[in-house]
Design a protein around this motif. Structure first.
Motif, PDB file in Angstrom:
ATOM      1  N   ASN A 192      46.146  71.034 103.522  1.00 40.43           N
ATOM      2  CA  ASN A 192      45.775  69.626 103.501  1.00 40.43           C
ATOM      3  C   ASN A 192      44.299  69.451 103.856  1.00 40.43           C
ATOM      4  O   ASN A 192      43.575  68.704 103.203  1.00 40.43           O
ATOM      5  CB  ASN A 192      46.664  68.819 104.442  1.00 40.43           C
ATOM      6  N   GLU A 202      42.087  70.869 100.951  1.00 41.03           N
ATOM      7  CA  GLU A 202      42.143  70.092  99.711  1.00 41.03           C
ATOM      8  C   GLU A 202      41.728  68.634  99.868  1.00 41.03           C
ATOM      9  O   GLU A 202      41.181  68.042  98.946  1.00 41.03           O
ATOM     10  CB  GLU A 202      43.558  70.158  99.108  1.00 41.03           C
ATOM     11  N   HIS A 203      41.983  68.036 101.043  1.00 42.06           N
ATOM     12  CA  HIS A 203      41.709  66.610 101.221  1.00 42.06           C
ATOM     13  C   HIS A 203      40.620  66.338 102.253  1.00 42.06           C
ATOM     14  O   HIS A 203      39.893  65.365 102.116  1.00 42.06           O
ATOM     15  CB  HIS A 203      42.989  65.855 101.590  1.00 42.06           C
TER      16      HIS A 203
END
Length: 183
Positions: free
Chosen positions: A121, A124-125
């Motif tokens: 997470n 990627e974010h």
């Protein structure tokens, strides 16, 4: 106030990229920073390396931050290490916030991802939102820091102040993004 604003711009602009003229030199600078930060965290928090090595992954970042009365801003760079695959993802960080504060500080952070989901997470974010309240006064090996940060999800954060003088209580948004030139 003009000197503080100039210091603000200098800190934010120089903190946003690793030193080096080309991607290979920048990656080498980040690798060197990584090793130093891990050694410093282990020295400050004995046993931290065991947690870092047994986690799905970790990230090290070099950050600079400045607070001008009601506005806070910062920038930095670092890398995320996936302990399962050995993959390294190079990232930049940008932050902005509001609250009360005055000063500037240069600090290092280690994020320990306690789950593979938290690692993925973050990579990627990359968003983090939190609050921070601290007081720091440090130059070379003199001085100290008192601080508290917010841990979101399954991430443990270790933060070390390198240099700076700051008194702040802010709400911040931080964006961590992949550095396309280094990946």
């Amino acid at each position: 106030m003009k000197k503080l604003f100039i210091a603000f711009l200098t800190v934010v602009l120089t903190a946003c990229s690793a030193t080096g003229e080309n991607p290979e030199e920048q990656r080498a600078a980040i690798a060197q920073m990584n090793q130093q930060v891990l050694a410093d965290v282990e020295k400050a928090s004995p046993g931290a390396m065991a947690q870092i090595k047994s986690a799905p992954g970790y990230a090290t970042f070099s950050n600079a931050q400045i607070n001008l009365i009601f506005i806070a801003a910062g920038g930095g760079y670092g890398a995320v290490h996936n302990n399962a695959t050995g993959e390294v993802t190079y990232m930049d960080m940008y932050e902005g916030g509001v609250g009360f504060g005055l000063g500037a500080k240069d600090f290092r952070a280690v994020f320990v991802f306690n789950t593979a989901e938290a690692l993925n997470n973050f990579t990627e974010h990359g968003w983090a939102f939190g609050g921070e309240a601290d007081a720091a006064a440090k130059a070379d090996e003199k001085g100290g820091e008192v601080g508290g940060g917010v841990t979101i999800g399954d991430i443990t954060v270790y933060q070390l102040t390198e240099t700076g003088l700051a008194l702040q209580a802010t709400l911040k948004g931080t964006k961590y993004v992949k550095n396309e030139k280094l990946n």
